[in-house]
Design a protein around this motif. Structure first.
Motif, PDB file in Angstrom:
ATOM      1  N   THR A 246       0.838  -1.198   0.000  1.00  0.00           N
ATOM      2  CA  THR A 246       0.000   0.000   0.000  1.00  0.00           C
ATOM      3  C   THR A 246       0.874   1.249   0.000  1.00  0.00           C
ATOM      4  O   THR A 246       0.769   2.091   0.879  1.00  0.00           O
ATOM      5  CB  THR A 246      -0.912   0.021   1.226  1.00  0.00           C
ATOM      6  OG1 THR A 246      -0.086  -0.119   2.404  1.00  0.00           O
ATOM      7  CG2 THR A 246      -1.915  -1.096   1.208  1.00  0.00           C
ATOM      8  N   GLY A 247       1.753   1.358  -0.959  1.00  0.00           N
ATOM      9  CA  GLY A 247       2.593   2.542  -1.033  1.00  0.00           C
ATOM     10  C   GLY A 247       3.566   2.582   0.129  1.00  0.00           C
ATOM     11  O   GLY A 247       4.341   1.658   0.356  1.00  0.00           O
ATOM     12  N   ASP A 248       3.516   3.690   0.902  1.00  0.00           N
ATOM     13  CA  ASP A 248       4.438   3.869   2.014  1.00  0.00           C
ATOM     14  C   ASP A 248       4.053   3.020   3.219  1.00  0.00           C
ATOM     15  O   ASP A 248       4.838   2.868   4.148  1.00  0.00           O
ATOM     16  CB  ASP A 248       4.465   5.344   2.440  1.00  0.00           C
ATOM     17  CG  ASP A 248       5.005   6.236   1.337  1.00  0.00           C
ATOM     18  OD1 ASP A 248       5.801   5.723   0.528  1.00  0.00           O
ATOM     19  OD2 ASP A 248       4.634   7.412   1.295  1.00  0.00           O
ATOM     20  N   LEU A 249       2.853   2.492   3.243  1.00  0.00           N
ATOM     21  CA  LEU A 249       2.381   1.744   4.401  1.00  0.00           C
ATOM     22  C   LEU A 249       2.173   0.285   4.019  1.00  0.00           C
ATOM     23  O   LEU A 249       1.405  -0.028   3.126  1.00  0.00           O
ATOM     24  CB  LEU A 249       1.056   2.330   4.908  1.00  0.00           C
ATOM     25  CG  LEU A 249       0.439   1.641   6.132  1.00  0.00           C
ATOM     26  CD1 LEU A 249       1.327   1.847   7.356  1.00  0.00           C
ATOM     27  CD2 LEU A 249      -0.960   2.176   6.391  1.00  0.00           C
ATOM     28  N   ALA A 250       2.890  -0.603   4.688  1.00  0.00           N
ATOM     29  CA  ALA A 250       2.694  -2.037   4.472  1.00  0.00           C
ATOM     30  C   ALA A 250       1.760  -2.556   5.553  1.00  0.00           C
ATOM     31  O   ALA A 250       2.141  -2.697   6.700  1.00  0.00           O
ATOM     32  CB  ALA A 250       4.031  -2.771   4.526  1.00  0.00           C
ATOM     33  N   VAL A 251       0.522  -2.764   5.207  1.00  0.00           N
ATOM     34  CA  VAL A 251      -0.490  -3.171   6.177  1.00  0.00           C
ATOM     35  C   VAL A 251      -0.719  -4.663   6.073  1.00  0.00           C
ATOM     36  O   VAL A 251      -1.076  -5.165   5.005  1.00  0.00           O
ATOM     37  CB  VAL A 251      -1.826  -2.434   5.923  1.00  0.00           C
ATOM     38  CG1 VAL A 251      -2.858  -2.863   6.945  1.00  0.00           C
ATOM     39  CG2 VAL A 251      -1.613  -0.934   5.973  1.00  0.00           C
ATOM     40  N   PRO A 252      -0.522  -5.404   7.186  1.00  0.00           N
ATOM     41  CA  PRO A 252      -0.876  -6.819   7.146  1.00  0.00           C
ATOM     42  C   PRO A 252      -2.332  -6.958   6.762  1.00  0.00           C
ATOM     43  O   PRO A 252      -3.197  -6.267   7.286  1.00  0.00           O
ATOM     44  CB  PRO A 252      -0.622  -7.283   8.580  1.00  0.00           C
ATOM     45  CG  PRO A 252       0.351  -6.292   9.126  1.00  0.00           C
ATOM     46  CD  PRO A 252       0.000  -4.999   8.471  1.00  0.00           C
ATOM     47  N   GLY A 253      -2.633  -7.849   5.844  1.00  0.00           N
ATOM     48  CA  GLY A 253      -3.964  -7.887   5.277  1.00  0.00           C
ATOM     49  C   GLY A 253      -4.760  -9.115   5.616  1.00  0.00           C
ATOM     50  O   GLY A 253      -4.359  -9.965   6.394  1.00  0.00           O
ATOM     51  N   LEU A 254      -5.905  -9.205   5.025  1.00  0.00           N
ATOM     52  CA  LEU A 254      -6.818 -10.318   5.221  1.00  0.00           C
ATOM     53  C   LEU A 254      -7.247 -10.804   3.846  1.00  0.00           C
ATOM     54  O   LEU A 254      -7.855 -10.054   3.075  1.00  0.00           O
ATOM     55  CB  LEU A 254      -8.040  -9.869   6.021  1.00  0.00           C
ATOM     56  CG  LEU A 254      -9.129 -10.909   6.259  1.00  0.00           C
ATOM     57  CD1 LEU A 254      -8.581 -12.058   7.107  1.00  0.00           C
ATOM     58  CD2 LEU A 254     -10.322 -10.287   6.957  1.00  0.00           C
ATOM     59  N   PRO A 255      -6.938 -12.052   3.501  1.00  0.00           N
ATOM     60  CA  PRO A 255      -7.322 -12.562   2.177  1.00  0.00           C
ATOM     61  C   PRO A 255      -8.840 -12.488   1.970  1.00  0.00           C
ATOM     62  O   PRO A 255      -9.616 -12.836   2.856  1.00  0.00           O
ATOM     63  CB  PRO A 255      -6.845 -14.016   2.227  1.00  0.00           C
ATOM     64  CG  PRO A 255      -5.777 -14.051   3.268  1.00  0.00           C
ATOM     65  CD  PRO A 255      -6.192 -13.036   4.290  1.00  0.00           C
ATOM     66  N   GLY A 256      -9.241 -12.023   0.783  1.00  0.00           N
ATOM     67  CA  GLY A 256     -10.668 -11.980   0.467  1.00  0.00           C
ATOM     68  C   GLY A 256     -11.446 -10.989   1.293  1.00  0.00           C
ATOM     69  O   GLY A 256     -12.633 -11.205   1.572  1.00  0.00           O
ATOM     70  N   SER A 318      -4.573   7.154   1.716  1.00  0.00           N
ATOM     71  CA  SER A 318      -5.249   8.176   2.508  1.00  0.00           C
ATOM     72  C   SER A 318      -5.570   7.703   3.923  1.00  0.00           C
ATOM     73  O   SER A 318      -5.827   8.508   4.807  1.00  0.00           O
ATOM     74  CB  SER A 318      -6.549   8.606   1.812  1.00  0.00           C
ATOM     75  OG  SER A 318      -7.410   7.489   1.650  1.00  0.00           O
ATOM     76  N   GLY A 319      -5.547   6.395   4.143  1.00  0.00           N
ATOM     77  CA  GLY A 319      -5.855   5.877   5.469  1.00  0.00           C
ATOM     78  C   GLY A 319      -4.640   5.519   6.290  1.00  0.00           C
ATOM     79  O   GLY A 319      -4.780   4.946   7.381  1.00  0.00           O
ATOM     80  N   SER A 320      -3.437   5.863   5.802  1.00  0.00           N
ATOM     81  CA  SER A 320      -2.221   5.449   6.504  1.00  0.00           C
ATOM     82  C   SER A 320      -2.124   6.075   7.888  1.00  0.00           C
ATOM     83  O   SER A 320      -1.713   5.420   8.848  1.00  0.00           O
ATOM     84  CB  SER A 320      -0.986   5.805   5.681  1.00  0.00           C
ATOM     85  OG  SER A 320      -0.903   7.209   5.470  1.00  0.00           O
ATOM     86  N   ARG A 321      -2.507   7.330   8.020  1.00  0.00           N
ATOM     87  CA  ARG A 321      -2.437   8.008   9.319  1.00  0.00           C
ATOM     88  C   ARG A 321      -3.403   7.356  10.305  1.00  0.00           C
ATOM     89  O   ARG A 321      -3.050   7.103  11.465  1.00  0.00           O
ATOM     90  CB  ARG A 321      -2.756   9.498   9.147  1.00  0.00           C
ATOM     91  CG  ARG A 321      -2.888  10.286  10.437  1.00  0.00           C
ATOM     92  CD  ARG A 321      -1.618  10.237  11.261  1.00  0.00           C
ATOM     93  NE  ARG A 321      -1.734  11.040  12.467  1.00  0.00           N
ATOM     94  CZ  ARG A 321      -0.916  10.934  13.510  1.00  0.00           C
ATOM     95  NH1 ARG A 321       0.084  10.061  13.480  1.00  0.00           N
ATOM     96  NH2 ARG A 321      -1.074  11.702  14.573  1.00  0.00           N
ATOM     97  N   THR A 322      -4.611   7.082   9.836  1.00  0.00           N
ATOM     98  CA  THR A 322      -5.586   6.426  10.703  1.00  0.00           C
ATOM     99  C   THR A 322      -5.104   5.039  11.114  1.00  0.00           C
ATOM    100  O   THR A 322      -5.241   4.634  12.273  1.00  0.00           O
ATOM    101  CB  THR A 322      -6.941   6.312   9.987  1.00  0.00           C
ATOM    102  OG1 THR A 322      -7.405   7.618   9.637  1.00  0.00           O
ATOM    103  CG2 THR A 322      -7.979   5.637  10.876  1.00  0.00           C
ATOM    104  N   GLY A 323      -4.530   4.316  10.166  1.00  0.00           N
ATOM    105  CA  GLY A 323      -4.007   2.992  10.475  1.00  0.00           C
ATOM    106  C   GLY A 323      -2.926   3.043  11.535  1.00  0.00           C
ATOM    107  O   GLY A 323      -2.871   2.204  12.436  1.00  0.00           O
TER     108      GLY A 323
END
Length: 405
Positions: A246-256, A318-323
């Motif tokens: 996700t660009g500058d933010l690597a967010v651990p995700g959830l498949p599907g 746009s949600g990186s700060r919130t994350g």
């Protein structure tokens, strides 16, 4: 990552931290983000309970009734399930890898539960008799022996518990419906007087309510345990430990995640809406238990949808700060949970303003959003200064068998 991380799998520390062999500790951010998000729902529900927040009159539309219906549909019975799921997931992390099998590793998990039990008992007595930490500590003992089961076996057990509890609640709800019209329970004047009578009166009120809350915790223990078991299965499968670029933010995700949102909303909203109108109107009070029964099956689906929505939102640039703010809050979720109760006591009980039963649902909801925003803003500075919250530091010390900082 360097070549070392490609040749050796990452290990997970006793705090649920994913670490590469030659790099500093890196949290599994999905867990922290979801914990931070769950704090909002826990706060809203606890405020309504501790403050005896009026719901408005059934059949008479008002801001308070609308806020009650909103909370009943989207928040009640959802966020304690999310915390329970994350508790189970963390249990999988705490009981696998070198930290669990090394010297003293076998004793860390029960010591951690013991710390939660003591903290929860103090929390229930002094701040909020509806404490959930004591229930987590007890159910954690039941969860621990299941850690060696395969994920698909755990899923069967968890789903079986959900169905079992659903059938019990349906039977109870039908019996309540068959008993005929009921009057809605309201806080007694004696209880309100105690909550407004200073610290001694507040503790006395908590003691008077403890048996009722303990019975409620026992009643819903199968629901909580089912979520924990499903979380344990997810943890053993490393479900939340992938990466979304996700660009500058690597967010651990959830498949599907997007499919989970759609399916969760379709399955979860009707049952949760039915639960809300049964609890707050326009359906009469005798429909409340049957509505809760519908929530047993719909709440997990809607919880999954809401959690996935959050992960999707913060995966965007746009949600990186919130994350980041949610992640910081989640890293000290236990401290925030206790602090929320302290602030609510200062507002609603004799510890402070004594506004028990005097704050409407709409105002209480706005106040909760304000408090949660303040917690999000304060989490980062606290972590940068001290590294963890005080409650987390205490549990860490106890779990590691230390007696001093």
């Amino acid at each position: 990552m360097g070549s070392a991380s490609r040749t050796r799998p990452p290990k997970v520390s006793a705090e649920g931290l994913q670490t590469a062999p030659a790099t500093p500790e890196v949290r599994i951010r999905t867990l922290d983000i979801l914990r931070g998000f769950a704090l909002l729902g826990i706060l809203v529900v606890n405020a309504r309970v501790l403050g005896a927040v009026p719901d408005g009159e059934r059949g008479e539309w008002s801001a308070d009734l609308l806020s009650a219906l909103l909370v009943g549909t989207l928040i009640e019975s959802k966020f304690y399930l999310l915390f329970s799921f994350l508790f189970g997931y963390s249990t999988a992390l705490l009981t696998r890898g070198p930290q669990a099998s090394g010297r003293g590793g076998a004793a860390r998990y029960p010591r951690r539960l013991a710390a939660l039990l003591v903290l929860g008992a103090g929390h229930a007595l002094l701040l909020f008799p509806g404490d959930i930490l004591t229930l987590y500590a007890v159910l954690g003992l039941l969860l621990h022996p299941l850690r060696r089961l395969r994920p698909h076996t755990l899923c069967r057990i968890g789903c079986g518990l959900l169905v079992f509890f659903f059938l019990l609640m349906v039977a109870y709800g039908l019996a309540t419906l068959g008993a005929g019209p009921q009057t809605e329970g309201t806080p007694s004047g004696e209880l309100a007087d105690l909550y407004r009578a200073g610290p001694v009166g507040t503790v006395t009120a908590h003691l008077a309510q403890l048996p009722l809350f303990m019975a409620g915790n026992a009643m819903f223990a199968p629901h909580v345990l089912a979520a924990m078991i499903l979380g344990l299965a997810a943890g053993k499968s490393s479900l939340l430990e992938g990466k979304l670029p996700t660009g500058d933010l690597a967010v651990p995700g959830l498949p599907g995640a997007r499919r989970i949102v759609v399916a969760g909303l379709v399955v979860g909203l009707p049952g949760s809406g039915f639960m809300a109108v049964g609890a707050y109107g326009p359906l009469p009070p005798e429909w409340s238990v049957l509505g809760r029964a519908a929530g047993v099956l719909s709440a997990p689906a809607l919880t999954a949808a809401l959690g996935s929505l959050v992960l999707i939102a913060i995966s965007r640039r746009s949600g990186s700060r919130t994350g980041t703010m949610l992640s910081d809050a989640g890293r000290m979720a236990l401290t925030h949970y206790l602090c929320q109760s302290l602030v609510l006591c200062l507002v609603f009980t004799g510890y402070g303003l004594g506004l028990y039963g005097r704050v409407g649902g709409a105002v209480a909801l706005v106040g909760c959003l304000s408090l949660f925003t303040a917690q999000l803003l304060l989490s980062g500075p606290v972590l940068r200064r001290w590294g963890r919250g005080p409650a987390e530091a205490l549990v860490r010390l106890v779990s590691q068998g230390r007696t001093r900082m």
